[in-house]
Design a protein around this motif. Structure first.
Motif, PDB file in Angstrom:
ATOM      1  N   ASN A 194      -0.470  -3.164  -5.846  1.00 21.17           N
ATOM      2  CA  ASN A 194       0.336  -3.366  -4.640  1.00 21.17           C
ATOM      3  C   ASN A 194       1.287  -4.540  -4.872  1.00 21.17           C
ATOM      4  O   ASN A 194       0.836  -5.681  -5.067  1.00 21.17           O
ATOM      5  CB  ASN A 194      -0.592  -3.651  -3.459  1.00 21.17           C
ATOM      6  CG  ASN A 194       0.004  -3.236  -2.136  1.00 21.17           C
ATOM      7  OD1 ASN A 194       1.018  -2.558  -2.094  1.00 21.17           O
ATOM      8  ND2 ASN A 194      -0.643  -3.640  -1.054  1.00 21.17           N
ATOM      9  N   SER A 202      -3.608  -2.119   2.533  1.00 21.34           N
ATOM     10  CA  SER A 202      -4.729  -1.807   1.641  1.00 21.34           C
ATOM     11  C   SER A 202      -5.515  -0.607   2.142  1.00 21.34           C
ATOM     12  O   SER A 202      -5.985   0.210   1.347  1.00 21.34           O
ATOM     13  CB  SER A 202      -5.650  -3.023   1.519  1.00 21.34           C
ATOM     14  OG  SER A 202      -4.986  -4.093   0.888  1.00 21.34           O
ATOM     15  N   LEU A 205      -3.746   2.589   1.148  1.00 22.56           N
ATOM     16  CA  LEU A 205      -3.806   2.812  -0.301  1.00 22.56           C
ATOM     17  C   LEU A 205      -5.204   3.245  -0.730  1.00 22.56           C
ATOM     18  O   LEU A 205      -5.351   4.126  -1.583  1.00 22.56           O
ATOM     19  CB  LEU A 205      -3.388   1.543  -1.042  1.00 22.56           C
ATOM     20  CG  LEU A 205      -1.909   1.172  -0.910  1.00 22.56           C
ATOM     21  CD1 LEU A 205      -1.634  -0.175  -1.588  1.00 22.56           C
ATOM     22  CD2 LEU A 205      -1.022   2.252  -1.523  1.00 22.56           C
ATOM     23  N   ASN A 227      -3.401  -6.738  -5.770  1.00 18.33           N
ATOM     24  CA  ASN A 227      -2.099  -7.322  -5.439  1.00 18.33           C
ATOM     25  C   ASN A 227      -1.571  -8.153  -6.598  1.00 18.33           C
ATOM     26  O   ASN A 227      -2.287  -8.995  -7.162  1.00 18.33           O
ATOM     27  CB  ASN A 227      -2.216  -8.205  -4.197  1.00 18.33           C
ATOM     28  CG  ASN A 227      -2.631  -7.429  -2.969  1.00 18.33           C
ATOM     29  OD1 ASN A 227      -2.224  -6.287  -2.780  1.00 18.33           O
ATOM     30  ND2 ASN A 227      -3.447  -8.048  -2.133  1.00 18.33           N
TER      31      ASN A 227
END
Length: 283
Positions: A194, A202, A205, A227
């Protein structure tokens, strides 16, 4: 898996790749072709690496090439003797050609299931302008390509990173990746990187990854959203965090100006990580 191709330039990295290929062959019963391609300024399409036919066979250039081939075949025999391959069918080939053309042709003609190649990696201007032979094979091969840098005494994969955006086209690679996972009984870590430029929640995803895992019938896996600033950095950092033995990625194999402007995350990983990378070119 029946046929594995191992191109070699007799470097340490190529030797490391050959040892990994032997480990895979012992698990699968596959045969290995060990290939060295001589590319020189004296190459002509009419030249025969076996010496059976030559054009202008009284020329110094052809004599030089024949001597070079003799030395190269000797080095190939030394490599075969140096690394035990009991229980694995290994054939060697030395040819005069353009390396990438010969490798691509061998993949098609021999119906190769896997290419295992050593990679030195590259960086800076040399990487931008030229790229390595390994990178070119990753970009164009019609079968999976496993790149190896460091020596792995016991190639026994336990933790695999599968990095993807998990869009529809990844399905063409998923069966190949599942086969490799099952071969070693490894755990597969699905990861989506990400980034600030393409940020998503999140929760969304993770649901996307769960849907992909169910769709492709995956087993023994974990779901991860990681991330980071850039996709490549995120994959490398995540792989290091879980002590991954292998990274798997699909590549679109862009070429020409598109490749130079956009690059390819899979090819960048091949250049920059010491962890073996298994790539599959999405047609």
């Amino acid at each position: 898996m029946r046929r594995i191709l191992v191109p070699t330039d007799f470097s340490e990295e190529a030797r490391n790749a050959y040892e990994v290929a032997l480990a895979i062959a012992r698990r699968t019963g596959a045969a290995i072709k060990l290939l060295h391609v001589v590319e020189g300024q004296y190459y002509t399409p009419n030249f025969s690496a076996t010496g059976d036919t030559m054009v202008g066979n009284d020329s110094m250039e052809q004599v030089f090439m024949m001597q070079l081939l003799k030395v190269t075949k000797g080095r190939m025999q030394e490599l075969l003797k140096a690394i035990p391959h009991q229980g694995v069918d290994v054939v060697e080939e030395v040819d005069v050609d353009k390396p990438i053309s010969k490798i691509k042709r061998t993949i098609e003609e021999d119906q190769v299931d896997l290419v295992v190649m050593g990679s030195k990696g590259s960086s800076g201007l040399d990487e931008f302008l030229i790229g390595s032979n390994t990178e070119k094979v990753v970009r164009t091969a019609t079968c999976p390509v496993l790149t190896v840098k460091q020596r792995i005494k016991d190639f026994n994969v336990r933790e695999i990173v599968l990095a993807s955006d998990f869009k529809r086209e990844v399905r063409y690679a998923m069966d190949r990746f599942k086969t490799f996972q099952q071969l070693f009984g490894a755990r597969m870590h699905l990861v989506y990187i990400n980034t600030p430029g393409a940020f998503e929640s999140s929760g969304n995803l993770r649901q996307k990854l769960e849907d992909a895992a169910e769709k492709y019938g995956l087993k023994n896996y974990t779901i991860n959203v990681y991330n980071d600033v850039m996709e490549e950095d995120g994959i490398l950092h995540f792989a290091n965090d879980i002590k991954a033995d292998l990274i798997m990625m699909a590549t679109h194999g862009r070429t020409g100006l598109s490749h130079l402007l956009s690059g390819s995350i899979a090819e960048d990983l091949v250049n920059h990580t010491p962890i073996p990378v298994l790539t599959f070119h999405l047609k």
